[in-house]
Scaffold this active site. Structure first.
Site, PDB file in Angstrom:
ATOM      1  N   LYS A  35      13.310 -15.389  -6.860  1.00  0.00           N
ATOM      2  CA  LYS A  35      11.903 -15.139  -8.327  1.00  0.00           C
ATOM      3  C   LYS A  35      10.787 -15.063  -6.992  1.00  0.00           C
ATOM      4  CE  LYS A  35       8.619 -16.474 -10.741  1.00  0.00           C
ATOM      5  NZ  LYS A  35       7.470 -15.745 -10.059  1.00  0.00           N
ATOM      6  N   GLY A  85       5.559 -24.737  -4.669  1.00  0.00           N
ATOM      7  CA  GLY A  85       4.823 -24.591  -5.491  1.00  0.00           C
ATOM      8  C   GLY A  85       3.823 -25.707  -6.177  1.00  0.00           C
ATOM      9  N   SER A  86       3.102 -25.768  -7.215  1.00  0.00           N
ATOM     10  CA  SER A  86       2.784 -26.634  -7.181  1.00  0.00           C
ATOM     11  C   SER A  86       3.472 -27.803  -7.809  1.00  0.00           C
ATOM     12  CB  SER A  86       1.489 -26.449  -8.330  1.00  0.00           C
ATOM     13  OG  SER A  86       2.600 -26.036  -9.314  1.00  0.00           O
ATOM     14  N   THR A  87       2.786 -28.724  -7.966  1.00  0.00           N
ATOM     15  CA  THR A  87       3.627 -30.575  -8.517  1.00  0.00           C
ATOM     16  C   THR A  87       3.656 -30.002  -9.778  1.00  0.00           C
ATOM     17  OG1 THR A  87       2.596 -31.566  -6.645  1.00  0.00           O
ATOM     18  CG2 THR A  87       3.216 -32.878  -8.543  1.00  0.00           C
ATOM     19  N   GLY A 124       6.346 -28.037 -10.323  1.00  0.00           N
ATOM     20  CA  GLY A 124       7.907 -29.059 -10.174  1.00  0.00           C
ATOM     21  C   GLY A 124       8.779 -29.208 -10.802  1.00  0.00           C
ATOM     22  N   GLU A 159       9.737 -28.382  -3.275  1.00  0.00           N
ATOM     23  CA  GLU A 159       8.315 -28.853  -2.354  1.00  0.00           C
ATOM     24  C   GLU A 159       7.252 -28.209  -3.126  1.00  0.00           C
ATOM     25  OE1 GLU A 159       5.867 -28.084  -0.043  1.00  0.00           O
ATOM     26  OE2 GLU A 159       6.649 -26.478   0.631  1.00  0.00           O
ATOM     27  N   CYS A 170       0.292 -25.780   1.864  1.00  0.00           N
ATOM     28  CA  CYS A 170       0.630 -27.036   1.086  1.00  0.00           C
ATOM     29  C   CYS A 170       0.244 -28.059   2.038  1.00  0.00           C
ATOM     30  CB  CYS A 170       2.105 -26.999   0.377  1.00  0.00           C
ATOM     31  SG  CYS A 170       3.212 -26.362   1.550  1.00  0.00           S
ATOM     32  N   GLU A 218      -5.132 -31.349  -5.262  1.00  0.00           N
ATOM     33  CA  GLU A 218      -5.482 -30.314  -4.317  1.00  0.00           C
ATOM     34  C   GLU A 218      -6.061 -29.172  -4.939  1.00  0.00           C
ATOM     35  OE1 GLU A 218      -0.930 -28.417  -4.055  1.00  0.00           O
ATOM     36  OE2 GLU A 218      -1.157 -28.756  -1.767  1.00  0.00           O
TER      37      GLU A 218
END
Ligand code: ADP
Length: 494
Positions: free
Chosen positions: A189, A242-244, A247, A264, A298, A396
């Site tokens: 995706k 992507g973002s934490t 995740g 990641e 990132c 971030e």
């Protein structure tokens, strides 16, 4: 609406853009018929409508991937998989300029960067893993004379892969190449902000000889298509970048059938500039380490710790470097080094952080505002004197925003560098090689650069510690994500 439409790129070139979902080597409409639009971040205008996948389409794509996995793909001689991947590389090389232009249009990245950066990364990663396809195998293990023990490394199965918008082509390659090399099949995706470039690869996938269902590409949103993929019971592995925050969600969803996962996620990477560093090089690396891709990286080194002896020189050099080389502008203009942020949401988010930094008392040494009449542009921004605990030093930002801080003691610099929830990457500039290694050893991160910044190579493992992720992509390590180990014990007693 058709599944392929003719579009005119900003450079005037006409081309055929697929807008359907790529399932079983064909472009198809979404089962609901729903569509969504993708926006040119440099003009804020719509590029095109695309079919939007939801849970039903994810299910159709997973079934296609399952059938392909149980069919010929995982049974092919490994060399044959490698040859098909190599043919795909050859075909991508043929359409390199158009692919790069599509990517720049959709993401706002400068054209020269997509041409020589992103497309090269796609090509290099596929070529690298094509070479691995027939070099993945188990071992024999010596125990006693009456036992033969060996391991097999078998493909894990159907892989769900969810990628972000900051490096759509590279992330696509990092996910798909090791998976198909090992004999897995994928449903990937793309990010809703940047769906075009991956779909443009669809016809090449078919032409290269991948059987139907081996690589399926779906466009859609995280909460619908992404969540359906992460929680699907017939998906064996999920790989996410992507973002934490996302995740964490994916990890929860993946637990329904204990999928193998690699995540990641975000970072707040430090750069430590020692008193003995080559300051010109440290300035260049500090600048590109946060301004490249408009800071949407990132591993961007967003916190720069500089020894007090060279601090003023460094800050002055950094400001001058912005004046000399940061050219914010349209992605298709030759001089442009920094395009727009990918979306309005991202621009607003970054500007919010900048305001928060100002309010918390940090000093703006450069930039600090949006720029341009239209498009999601932000000035290259530098803060000094921010508190270590402040939001701009902890969260971030994912934009062209650096914070430069002063230190006097090396142990303290390392302690401060480690003082975030993230642990993705770090850089150190010093001419004292012993000091460089000592600092590298103490940093709580997955990657360290000594006297360089943002180096990445598909042969070298990539990934983070702490809240920056789980597992490693790239290199030989990256292959382990896509195989199951089977131990076979053979009794040789007569
Ligand atoms: P960003 O906030 O920068 O867009 P995300 O981590 O949300 O970063 O997005 C990265 C990828 O994850 C995108 O493909 C997005 O659609 C997907 N995604 C977002 N939310 C979810 C979710 N809840 N479940 C699965 N995928 C998601």
């Amino acid at each position: 609406m058709s599944t392929i439409v003719e579009l005119s790129l900003p450079n005037g070139h006409k081309y055929e853009q697929p807008v359907g979902l790529f399932i079983d080597n064909q472009f198809v409409k979404s089962s609901s018929g729903k569509t969504f639009e993708t926006i040119d971040p440099s003009t804020e205008e719509k590029i095109v409508d695309l079919y939007e996948a939801d849970a039903d389409d994810v299910d159709i794509a997973v079934k296609a991937a399952r059938a392909a996995f149980e069919g010929e793909w995982s049974q092919y001689a490994a060399e044959k998989r490698g040859m098909i991947m190599s043919e795909f590389v050859r075909l991508v090389e043929e359409i390199r300029p158009t692919l790069a232009a599509v990517e720049s249009w959709d993401s706002g990245k400068p054209y020269s960067k997509t041409l020589y950066g992103d497309v090269s990364e796609l090509v290099g990663t596929f070529r690298y893993y094509a070479g691995w396809a027939d070099k993945v195998f188990g071992r024999t293990i010596e125990t006693d004379k009456n036992k033969l023990a060996y391991t097999m490394h078998q493909p894990i199965g159907v892989c769900g892969q969810i990628i972000p918008w900051n490096f759509p082509l590279s992330m696509w390659a990092w996910k798909v190449a090791p998976a198909v090399a090992t004999g897995c099949t994928v449903v990937i995706k793309t990010a809703e902000q940047t769906p075009l470039s991956a779909l443009f690869l669809g016809p090449l996938i078919k032409k290269a000889g991948f059987p139907p269902g081996v690589i399926n590409i779906i466009s859609g949103f995280g909460k619908t298509a992404g969540a359906a993929l992460a929680s699907h019971l017939d998906v064996d592995k999920i790989a996410f970048t992507g973002s934490t925050a996302t995740g964490r969600n994916i990890m929860k969803m993946a637990s329904v059938n204990l999928k193998a996962i690699t995540l990641e996620c975000g970072g707040k990477s430090p750069l430590i500039v020692c008193a003995d560093a080559n300051i010109d090089k440290a300035v260049q690396a500090g600048h590109s380490g946060i301004m490249y891709n408009a800071g949407q990286v990132c591993t961007a080194t967003s916190r720069i710790f500089v020894h007090e002896d060279v601090y003023d020189k460094y800050v002055d050099g950094f400001k001058q470097r912005i004046k000399d080389v940061s050219k914010v502008g349209h992605p298709f203009e030759k001089a442009t080094s920094q395009g727009p942020q990918v979306s309005k949401t991202q621009r607003e988010r970054v500007l919010g952080f900048i305001e928060e930094g100002k309010k918390a008392g940090a000093k703006v040494a450069a930039g600090g505002n949006s720029t341009g009449d239209k498009g999601y542009y932000i000035e290259p921004t530098v803060f000094t004197d921010a508190e270590d605990a402040s939001t701009i030093m902890q969260d971030e930002i994912f934009g062209p925003v650096a914070s430069i801080a002063k230190f006097s003691d090396y142990d303290d610099a390392v302690r401060r560098a480690n003082n975030t929830s993230y642990g993705l990457a770090a850089a150190v500039f010093t001419q004292n090689i012993t000091r460089g290694h000592r600092i590298a050893e103490k940093l709580q991160v997955g990657m360290v650069w000594i006297n360089s910044n943002q180096d990445s190579h598909y042969g070298i493992p990539f990934g983070g510690w702490k809240s920056s992720g789980i597992g490693r992509e790239l290199g030989e390590y990256g292959l382990n994500n896509y195989t199951n180990v089977k131990a076979v014990h053979v009794n040789l007693e007569e």
